[in-house]
Write a protein that holds these residues in place. Structure first.
Motif, PDB file in Angstrom:
ATOM      1  N   ILE A  56      49.461  89.139 -12.156  1.00  0.00           N
ATOM      2  CA  ILE A  56      48.916  88.963 -13.509  1.00  0.00           C
ATOM      3  C   ILE A  56      50.011  88.442 -14.438  1.00  0.00           C
ATOM      4  N   PRO A  57      49.772  87.330 -15.115  1.00  0.00           N
ATOM      5  CA  PRO A  57      50.799  86.766 -16.003  1.00  0.00           C
ATOM      6  C   PRO A  57      50.957  87.585 -17.281  1.00  0.00           C
ATOM      7  N   GLY A  58      52.093  87.408 -17.922  1.00  0.00           N
ATOM      8  CA  GLY A  58      52.332  88.090 -19.189  1.00  0.00           C
ATOM      9  C   GLY A  58      53.565  88.965 -19.137  1.00  0.00           C
ATOM     10  N   LYS A  59      53.863  89.589 -20.268  1.00  0.00           N
ATOM     11  CA  LYS A  59      55.043  90.438 -20.386  1.00  0.00           C
ATOM     12  C   LYS A  59      54.646  91.891 -20.612  1.00  0.00           C
ATOM     13  N   SER A  60      55.557  92.770 -20.235  1.00  0.00           N
ATOM     14  CA  SER A  60      55.376  94.188 -20.533  1.00  0.00           C
ATOM     15  C   SER A  60      56.070  94.503 -21.850  1.00  0.00           C
ATOM     16  N   SER A  61      55.602  95.544 -22.516  1.00  0.00           N
ATOM     17  CA  SER A  61      56.160  95.890 -23.825  1.00  0.00           C
ATOM     18  C   SER A  61      57.350  96.825 -23.687  1.00  0.00           C
ATOM     19  N   ASP A  62      58.102  96.930 -24.770  1.00  0.00           N
ATOM     20  CA  ASP A  62      59.176  97.920 -24.820  1.00  0.00           C
ATOM     21  C   ASP A  62      58.556  99.310 -24.953  1.00  0.00           C
ATOM     22  N   PHE A  63      59.312 100.307 -24.522  1.00  0.00           N
ATOM     23  CA  PHE A  63      58.783 101.671 -24.519  1.00  0.00           C
ATOM     24  C   PHE A  63      59.394 102.480 -25.651  1.00  0.00           C
ATOM     25  N   LEU A  64      58.557 102.844 -26.611  1.00  0.00           N
ATOM     26  CA  LEU A  64      58.956 103.719 -27.710  1.00  0.00           C
ATOM     27  C   LEU A  64      57.926 104.832 -27.806  1.00  0.00           C
ATOM     28  N   MET A  65      58.381 106.064 -27.903  1.00  0.00           N
ATOM     29  CA  MET A  65      57.451 107.190 -27.913  1.00  0.00           C
ATOM     30  C   MET A  65      57.916 108.253 -28.896  1.00  0.00           C
ATOM     31  N   GLU A  66      57.014 108.650 -29.785  1.00  0.00           N
ATOM     32  CA  GLU A  66      57.281 109.757 -30.700  1.00  0.00           C
ATOM     33  C   GLU A  66      56.955 111.061 -29.983  1.00  0.00           C
ATOM     34  N   LEU A  67      57.953 111.924 -29.847  1.00  0.00           N
ATOM     35  CA  LEU A  67      57.759 113.170 -29.106  1.00  0.00           C
ATOM     36  C   LEU A  67      57.438 114.321 -30.058  1.00  0.00           C
ATOM     37  N   PRO A  68      56.278 114.933 -29.887  1.00  0.00           N
ATOM     38  CA  PRO A  68      55.985 116.135 -30.669  1.00  0.00           C
ATOM     39  C   PRO A  68      56.772 117.306 -30.110  1.00  0.00           C
ATOM     40  N   PRO A  69      56.943 118.360 -30.875  1.00  0.00           N
ATOM     41  CA  PRO A  69      57.644 119.529 -30.335  1.00  0.00           C
ATOM     42  C   PRO A  69      56.790 120.239 -29.293  1.00  0.00           C
ATOM     43  N   ILE A  70      57.454 120.981 -28.423  1.00  0.00           N
ATOM     44  CA  ILE A  70      56.722 121.850 -27.501  1.00  0.00           C
ATOM     45  C   ILE A  70      56.080 122.965 -28.323  1.00  0.00           C
ATOM     46  N   ARG A  71      54.773 123.129 -28.163  1.00  0.00           N
ATOM     47  CA  ARG A  71      54.046 124.109 -28.961  1.00  0.00           C
ATOM     48  C   ARG A  71      53.292 125.069 -28.052  1.00  0.00           C
ATOM     49  N   ILE A  72      52.989 126.219 -28.591  1.00  0.00           N
ATOM     50  CA  ILE A  72      52.077 127.142 -27.911  1.00  0.00           C
ATOM     51  C   ILE A  72      50.664 126.728 -28.300  1.00  0.00           C
ATOM     52  N   PRO A  73      49.837 126.319 -27.348  1.00  0.00           N
ATOM     53  CA  PRO A  73      48.495 125.819 -27.687  1.00  0.00           C
ATOM     54  C   PRO A  73      47.646 126.877 -28.382  1.00  0.00           C
ATOM     55  N   LYS A  74      46.803 126.413 -29.300  1.00  0.00           N
ATOM     56  CA  LYS A  74      45.855 127.293 -29.978  1.00  0.00           C
ATOM     57  C   LYS A  74      44.619 127.456 -29.102  1.00  0.00           C
ATOM     58  N   LEU A  75      44.299 128.693 -28.760  1.00  0.00           N
ATOM     59  CA  LEU A  75      43.159 128.939 -27.881  1.00  0.00           C
ATOM     60  C   LEU A  75      41.859 128.414 -28.479  1.00  0.00           C
ATOM     61  N   SER A  76      41.710 128.552 -29.794  1.00  0.00           N
ATOM     62  CA  SER A  76      40.472 128.093 -30.428  1.00  0.00           C
ATOM     63  C   SER A  76      40.296 126.596 -30.237  1.00  0.00           C
ATOM     64  N   ASN A  77      41.386 125.856 -30.372  1.00  0.00           N
ATOM     65  CA  ASN A  77      41.302 124.402 -30.203  1.00  0.00           C
ATOM     66  C   ASN A  77      41.004 124.036 -28.751  1.00  0.00           C
TER      67      ASN A  77
END
Length: 536
Positions: free
Chosen positions: A489-510
């Protein structure tokens, strides 16, 4: 300008736009304000389509809230950012609610300045205020309000803190008083270009800075919607101005915004000592480590097997199949049908060996549904804990071999729930080549929740080794297909940039809310297919 097809927005009801960076809690706030569920995840890009909901408490009648995709700028570099820009450009809204991550205030302030340039009245919501405080970041709300000229409301959306104040002031949209003066050459260019631009829902100054930043999608949009738009004259102004700068004007403009952002930040933020969770920080770092990240991933997979494969596919399935359906539902339905319609063909159709109830409904609800439900619970925990973005970082090198970036983890993992939903999320990948490869991999190698339920159900009854063989086979297939596709497949791949959220304790309700809606989707979409299968 009214290009509803591009944004999915229609109707004449007054609207408010929920806008902000990815992973700042927009979708949580959207759900709290509208009472409508959207896919809320601790991962950038999971708002896979434009969601709209009515504000039931609005005093202005039928007010619509639009949950826009996460952005980093109003000058788009991705499809999500283009859609959000077009939402603002296509229609004049009552105002914007800008959601900002309080612990990453600078990042949000770049968008704030662009909203101010656009002349759009807005309210700024400082979300995850508690996490900012934990890090010793003290944002002076009153000072920030004074500088920006708009209402600022701190919130902790997952705990509903600050939401009542936001509801109470939902119509308090104020034109921002903050402004930025660029280099004299750029200011002259802005004035010249503004004279050549049509009236739209955002200011000519904002459009001018976008054009000076070489926003090609905006040029296309203006040409399509305004016949009198003189691209040649605008292009000449841009080229003449660029001659005065060594760097691209987009960079020059962004750097000047950066100075203003730092100035605002220094005036309204105090950084104290803070109390960080060292354990969570170390765990987050280890989960991305090229060496230690692997045993953590294996532990996650092992726990998934135990939770979904053994408990879900074993204990839960046995209870549903043998007790709920075997002892109660199927016998009761058989008695009911034989009493009401004692006809052999009807008996066989509903409760025979291949009946709608005894086979179709029993297989779907007693065998596949428990496995799918437990998988959705587990997947929700991974989302809200902040582990998935770290898996993205760790797997980036592997995906690079397949012409993708680590961001491709999101559609791949979402594909385990629903291939359709996952295919929609490939738009977070920045190049056409990446989107094609990701779609191909989803079609060929990623089992959806129904298929996964069957696989885990079968493998759970055999051994852990059998499950590992299946996983390894699928991974090898994905790597080979992805590698070959990247070469063809022709074309280019993008650069990799990622915003990392903090490690959290998940909310059971969510977790349970998300699981409920995903299970509801399964019941609506998949169960009818099992029933139809009994007739084949």
């Amino acid at each position: 300008m009214h290009n509803h097809e591009s944004t999915g927005i229609a109707g004449e009801s007054p609207t408010i736009v929920l806008l902000g960076n990815a992973n700042v809690g927009k979708s949580v706030i959207f759900g709290l304000l509208t009472g409508k569920y959207v896919d809320v995840s601790n991962y950038p890009g999971t708002t896979v389509e434009i969601s709209r909901g009515i504000l039931p408490f609005s005093r202005n009648g039928k007010m619509v809230l639009i949950d826009s995709p996460g952005i980093n700028s109003l000058i788009p570099r991705s499809e999500d950012e283009r859609i959000t820009r077009d939402i603002l450009l296509d229609k004049r809204h009552e105002g914007v609610i800008q959601v900002v991550d309080a612990k990453n205030l600078k990042r949000g302030l770049f968008i704030t300045l662009q909203l101010a340039e656009a002349g759009i009245p807005f309210i700024q919501v400082l979300n995850v205020y508690d996490e900012a405080a934990e890090r010793g970041i003290d944002v002076d709300r009153k000072e920030l309000e004074k500088i920006l000229g708009v209402r600022v409301i701190p919130t902790v959306a997952t705990e509903r803190r600050g939401i009542p104040e936001l509801k109470q002031n939902i119509h308090d949209f104020r034109p921002p008083s903050i402004s930025i003066k660029f280099n004299e050459k750029i200011e002259n260019a802005i004035r010249e270009i503004s004279l050549l631009l049509p009236e739209t829902s955002i200011s000519k100054r904002s459009l001018s800075t976008m054009l000076l930043s070489r926003d090609e999608s905006l040029i296309t949009k203006l040409k399509e919607n305004f016949r009198d738009f003189d691209l040649n004259k605008v292009g000449k102004v841009i080229e003449d101005t660029q001659k005065h700068f060594k760097d691209p004007m987009s960079y020059v403009i962004q750097q000047e915004r950066h100075v203003v952002v730092n100035d605002i930040y220094n005036q309204c933020v105090k950084n104290g000592g803070g109390v960080k969770s060292l354990f969570r920080t170390k765990l987050g770092n280890l989960s991305m480590h090229p060496l230690w990240g692997i045993p953590i991933l294996l532990f996650v997979l092992y726990f998934m097997y135990k939770f979904v494969g053994e408990f879900g596919a074993g204990v839960a399935v046995d209870f549903m199949e043998e007790t709920v359906f075997g002892k109660y539902i199927n016998p009761w339905v058989a008695i009911l049908i034989d009493t009401i319609l004692p006809i052999p063909i009807v008996h066989d159709a509903f409760v025979g060996d291949y009946g709608i109830i005894t086979m179709g409904l029993t297989y779907a609800v007693s065998i596949v549904l428990p496995i799918v439900s437990f998988f959705f619970i587990f997947f929700g925990i991974l989302e809200d804990s902040g582990y998935l973005p770290r898996l993205t970082v760790m797997s980036n090198k592997i995906f690079k071999k397949m012409g993708l970036s680590g961001k491709a983890v999101l559609p791949m993992v979402l594909g385990l729930g629903c291939d359709t939903m996952a295919t929609l999320t490939v738009r977070i990948l920045e190049t056409r080549k990446e989107r094609i490869i990701a779609t191909l991999l989803l079609a060929l190698g990623i089992p959806c929740s129904a298929q996964l339920g069957v696989v885990l159900g079968m493998m759970g009854g055999i051994s852990e080794r059998a499950l590992m063989v299946v996983i390894i086979t699928v991974l090898i297939q994905l790597i080979i297909v992805g590698y070959l596709a990247s070469k063809v497949i022709p074309g280019k791949s993008s650069d990799f940039l990622m915003e990392l959220p903090p490690i959290r304790i998940p909310k059971l309700s969510n977790i349970f809310i998300k699981t409920y809606y995903r299970v509801k989707w399964f019941l609506i979409e998949a169960v009818p297919l099992f029933i139809i299968g009994t007739f084949s």
